[in-house]
Design a protein around this motif. Sequence first.
Motif, PDB file in Angstrom:
ATOM      1  N   THR A 263       0.681  -1.040   0.005  1.00 17.34           N
ATOM      2  CA  THR A 263      -0.016  -0.119   0.243  1.00 17.34           C
ATOM      3  C   THR A 263       0.845   1.200   0.007  1.00 17.34           C
ATOM      4  OG1 THR A 263      -0.166   0.047   2.595  1.00 17.34           O
ATOM      5  CG2 THR A 263      -1.960  -1.159   1.260  1.00 17.34           C
ATOM      6  N   ARG A 264       0.097   2.318  -0.307  1.00 16.70           N
ATOM      7  CA  ARG A 264       0.867   3.761  -0.398  1.00 16.70           C
ATOM      8  C   ARG A 264       0.059   4.646   0.591  1.00 16.70           C
ATOM      9  NH1 ARG A 264       2.297   5.205  -5.947  1.00 16.70           N
ATOM     10  NH2 ARG A 264       0.466   4.355  -6.378  1.00 16.70           N
ATOM     11  N   LYS A 265       0.782   5.584   1.033  1.00 17.61           N
ATOM     12  CA  LYS A 265       0.050   6.747   1.980  1.00 17.61           C
ATOM     13  C   LYS A 265       0.727   7.909   1.729  1.00 17.61           C
ATOM     14  CE  LYS A 265      -1.209   7.877   6.624  1.00 17.61           C
ATOM     15  NZ  LYS A 265      -1.262   7.629   8.141  1.00 17.61           N
ATOM     16  N   VAL A 266      -0.267   9.078   1.455  1.00 15.97           N
ATOM     17  CA  VAL A 266       0.594  10.518   1.291  1.00 15.97           C
ATOM     18  C   VAL A 266       0.455  10.866   2.745  1.00 15.97           C
ATOM     19  CG1 VAL A 266       0.104  12.789   0.272  1.00 15.97           C
ATOM     20  CG2 VAL A 266      -0.600  10.575  -0.966  1.00 15.97           C
ATOM     21  N   VAL A 267       1.632  11.034   3.327  1.00 18.36           N
ATOM     22  CA  VAL A 267       1.699  11.534   4.752  1.00 18.36           C
ATOM     23  C   VAL A 267       1.762  13.003   4.616  1.00 18.36           C
ATOM     24  CG1 VAL A 267       2.808   9.502   5.393  1.00 18.36           C
ATOM     25  CG2 VAL A 267       4.325  11.341   4.524  1.00 18.36           C
ATOM     26  N   SER A 268       1.959  13.677   3.726  1.00 15.35           N
ATOM     27  CA  SER A 268       1.915  15.084   3.712  1.00 15.35           C
ATOM     28  C   SER A 268       1.895  15.697   2.217  1.00 15.35           C
ATOM     29  CB  SER A 268       3.137  15.866   4.324  1.00 15.35           C
ATOM     30  OG  SER A 268       4.412  15.547   3.560  1.00 15.35           O
ATOM     31  N   ALA A 269       1.111  16.830   2.120  1.00 18.17           N
ATOM     32  CA  ALA A 269       1.050  17.586   0.747  1.00 18.17           C
ATOM     33  C   ALA A 269       0.940  19.114   1.002  1.00 18.17           C
ATOM     34  CB  ALA A 269      -0.107  16.835   0.031  1.00 18.17           C
ATOM     35  N   ARG A 270       1.665  19.791   0.041  1.00 19.58           N
ATOM     36  CA  ARG A 270       1.602  21.213   0.187  1.00 19.58           C
ATOM     37  C   ARG A 270       2.225  21.791  -1.077  1.00 19.58           C
ATOM     38  NH1 ARG A 270       7.170  22.965   3.477  1.00 19.58           N
ATOM     39  NH2 ARG A 270       8.411  21.663   2.214  1.00 19.58           N
TER      40      ARG A 270
ATOM     41  N   ALA B 108       1.659  22.759  -9.662  1.00 16.50           N
ATOM     42  CA  ALA B 108       0.466  22.785  -8.715  1.00 16.50           C
ATOM     43  C   ALA B 108      -0.583  23.261  -9.908  1.00 16.50           C
ATOM     44  CB  ALA B 108       0.717  23.769  -7.742  1.00 16.50           C
ATOM     45  N   GLU B 109      -0.058  24.180 -10.784  1.00 14.63           N
ATOM     46  CA  GLU B 109      -1.276  24.734 -11.639  1.00 14.63           C
ATOM     47  C   GLU B 109      -2.107  23.649 -12.598  1.00 14.63           C
ATOM     48  OE1 GLU B 109      -1.953  28.390 -14.986  1.00 14.63           O
ATOM     49  OE2 GLU B 109       0.047  27.980 -13.994  1.00 14.63           O
ATOM     50  N   ARG B 110      -1.171  22.797 -12.907  1.00 14.51           N
ATOM     51  CA  ARG B 110      -1.460  21.892 -13.785  1.00 14.51           C
ATOM     52  C   ARG B 110      -2.261  20.548 -13.158  1.00 14.51           C
ATOM     53  NH1 ARG B 110       1.748  17.935 -17.992  1.00 14.51           N
ATOM     54  NH2 ARG B 110      -0.240  16.920 -18.994  1.00 14.51           N
ATOM     55  N   PHE B 111      -1.844  20.292 -11.767  1.00 14.52           N
ATOM     56  CA  PHE B 111      -2.255  19.207 -11.035  1.00 14.52           C
ATOM     57  C   PHE B 111      -3.282  19.879  -9.732  1.00 14.52           C
ATOM     58  CE2 PHE B 111       0.869  17.513 -13.687  1.00 14.52           C
ATOM     59  CZ  PHE B 111       0.053  16.297 -14.607  1.00 14.52           C
ATOM     60  N   PRO B 112      -4.138  20.507  -9.694  1.00 14.32           N
ATOM     61  CA  PRO B 112      -4.311  20.957  -8.425  1.00 14.32           C
ATOM     62  C   PRO B 112      -5.321  19.659  -7.635  1.00 14.32           C
ATOM     63  CG  PRO B 112      -5.905  21.697 -10.014  1.00 14.32           C
ATOM     64  CD  PRO B 112      -4.541  21.141 -10.942  1.00 14.32           C
ATOM     65  N   SER B 113      -5.093  19.507  -6.490  1.00 15.10           N
ATOM     66  CA  SER B 113      -5.894  18.583  -5.595  1.00 15.10           C
ATOM     67  C   SER B 113      -5.303  16.935  -5.897  1.00 15.10           C
ATOM     68  CB  SER B 113      -7.213  18.760  -5.733  1.00 15.10           C
ATOM     69  OG  SER B 113      -7.558  20.065  -5.462  1.00 15.10           O
ATOM     70  N   LEU B 114      -4.226  16.930  -6.454  1.00 13.34           N
ATOM     71  CA  LEU B 114      -3.776  15.624  -7.059  1.00 13.34           C
ATOM     72  C   LEU B 114      -3.570  14.699  -5.794  1.00 13.34           C
ATOM     73  CD1 LEU B 114      -2.848  13.611  -9.123  1.00 13.34           C
ATOM     74  CD2 LEU B 114      -0.546  14.392  -8.776  1.00 13.34           C
ATOM     75  N   ALA B 115      -3.079  15.405  -4.562  1.00 11.90           N
ATOM     76  CA  ALA B 115      -3.037  14.199  -3.530  1.00 11.90           C
ATOM     77  C   ALA B 115      -4.523  13.699  -3.064  1.00 11.90           C
ATOM     78  CB  ALA B 115      -2.487  15.099  -2.393  1.00 11.90           C
ATOM     79  N   GLU B 116      -5.413  14.574  -3.279  1.00  9.72           N
ATOM     80  CA  GLU B 116      -6.769  14.304  -2.617  1.00  9.72           C
ATOM     81  C   GLU B 116      -7.167  13.179  -3.624  1.00  9.72           C
ATOM     82  OE1 GLU B 116      -5.751  17.136  -2.742  1.00  9.72           O
ATOM     83  OE2 GLU B 116      -6.116  18.292  -0.812  1.00  9.72           O
ATOM     84  N   ARG B 117      -7.019  13.308  -4.835  1.00  5.82           N
ATOM     85  CA  ARG B 117      -7.701  12.362  -5.957  1.00  5.82           C
ATOM     86  C   ARG B 117      -6.780  11.085  -5.771  1.00  5.82           C
ATOM     87  NH1 ARG B 117      -9.655  15.604 -11.459  1.00  5.82           N
ATOM     88  NH2 ARG B 117     -10.210  17.379 -10.035  1.00  5.82           N
ATOM     89  N   PHE B 118      -5.570  11.272  -5.319  1.00  8.45           N
ATOM     90  CA  PHE B 118      -4.868   9.834  -5.250  1.00  8.45           C
ATOM     91  C   PHE B 118      -5.611   8.993  -3.949  1.00  8.45           C
ATOM     92  CE2 PHE B 118      -1.602   7.715  -2.813  1.00  8.45           C
ATOM     93  CZ  PHE B 118      -1.311   6.733  -3.343  1.00  8.45           C
ATOM     94  N   ALA B 119      -5.631   9.825  -2.918  1.00  2.00           N
ATOM     95  CA  ALA B 119      -6.086   9.376  -1.611  1.00  2.00           C
ATOM     96  C   ALA B 119      -7.634   8.717  -1.985  1.00  2.00           C
ATOM     97  CB  ALA B 119      -6.401  10.489  -0.595  1.00  2.00           C
ATOM     98  N   ALA B 120      -8.280   9.226  -2.923  1.00  6.58           N
ATOM     99  CA  ALA B 120      -9.717   8.694  -3.206  1.00  6.58           C
ATOM    100  C   ALA B 120      -9.538   7.633  -3.987  1.00  6.58           C
ATOM    101  CB  ALA B 120     -10.536   9.786  -3.964  1.00  6.58           C
ATOM    102  N   THR B 121      -8.704   7.312  -5.022  1.00 15.33           N
ATOM    103  CA  THR B 121      -8.486   6.234  -5.937  1.00 15.33           C
ATOM    104  C   THR B 121      -7.556   5.344  -5.451  1.00 15.33           C
ATOM    105  OG1 THR B 121      -6.800   7.387  -7.323  1.00 15.33           O
ATOM    106  CG2 THR B 121      -8.958   7.669  -7.662  1.00 15.33           C
TER     107      THR B 121
END
Length: 244
Positions: A107-114, A157-170
């Motif tokens: 498994t993988r986990k995003v532990v921080s995103a900024r 960031a401009e091209r991939f806004p909210s990528l961390a959230e989408r990864f967490a969802a998928t």
Amino acid sequence: MDEKNRQGESSKSAGGWAAVAAELRSAIDGGRHAPGSRLPSERALSEQFGVSRVTMRRAIAELEGEGLLRVARGSGAYVRADMPVRFQLGEKVRFSKDLTAADANLTRKVVSAREVPATPDIATRLNLQPGELVLEMCVVAYADALPVSVVMRSCAAERFPSLAERFAATGSFTTALRDYGVTDYWRRSTDITARMPTEAEARFLLQSRQVPVLAYAGEDIDADGTIISCQIGCFASERVVVTV
């Protein structure tokens, strides 16, 4: 006499740390402490065996030297897990296909995103201007509960806004990237070297800073050859085998 007292008396009478190490080794070999599991705290073990913490520390150091335990500063002592995880290095890098581990759930986990201004190095890797905003995601990969890699994945960031959230969802960067029009991507290059871990890397990997890691850096490109992300991270060298 209960088991705790019997262990303590036998440890004391048999000669200190060597006897404690022998009993603990026997407990591990007998399956009382599973591979990858964390031992009780040093204080708890000292009380269990009826010895001082200095004696207990020496016994743990002995088993660490034998390769039976690994000690992570600030976390504790862990029974070595003989997996290892295998990573297949190729043009396409996909976590679900490239990492394999027998009898382990990966498994993988995003532990921080900024979002932060790009450093000169990251700007060069992403073909951006220094100071442009990038999304930095610290991602830790696990085989069951044991961490095997940590990476800082950066993208515009401009091209991939909210990528961390989408990864967490998928649970998949490949799937998440499709929402941004990236239907496929390739690893342009990967550089691998051996070095000692940083304090943060050792903490995430639950390992000693005295044990080297397999560090890597690479960039991913889309079908048009545009760089979509760069990754700078490391594998726990004792838990991962890289196949080229």
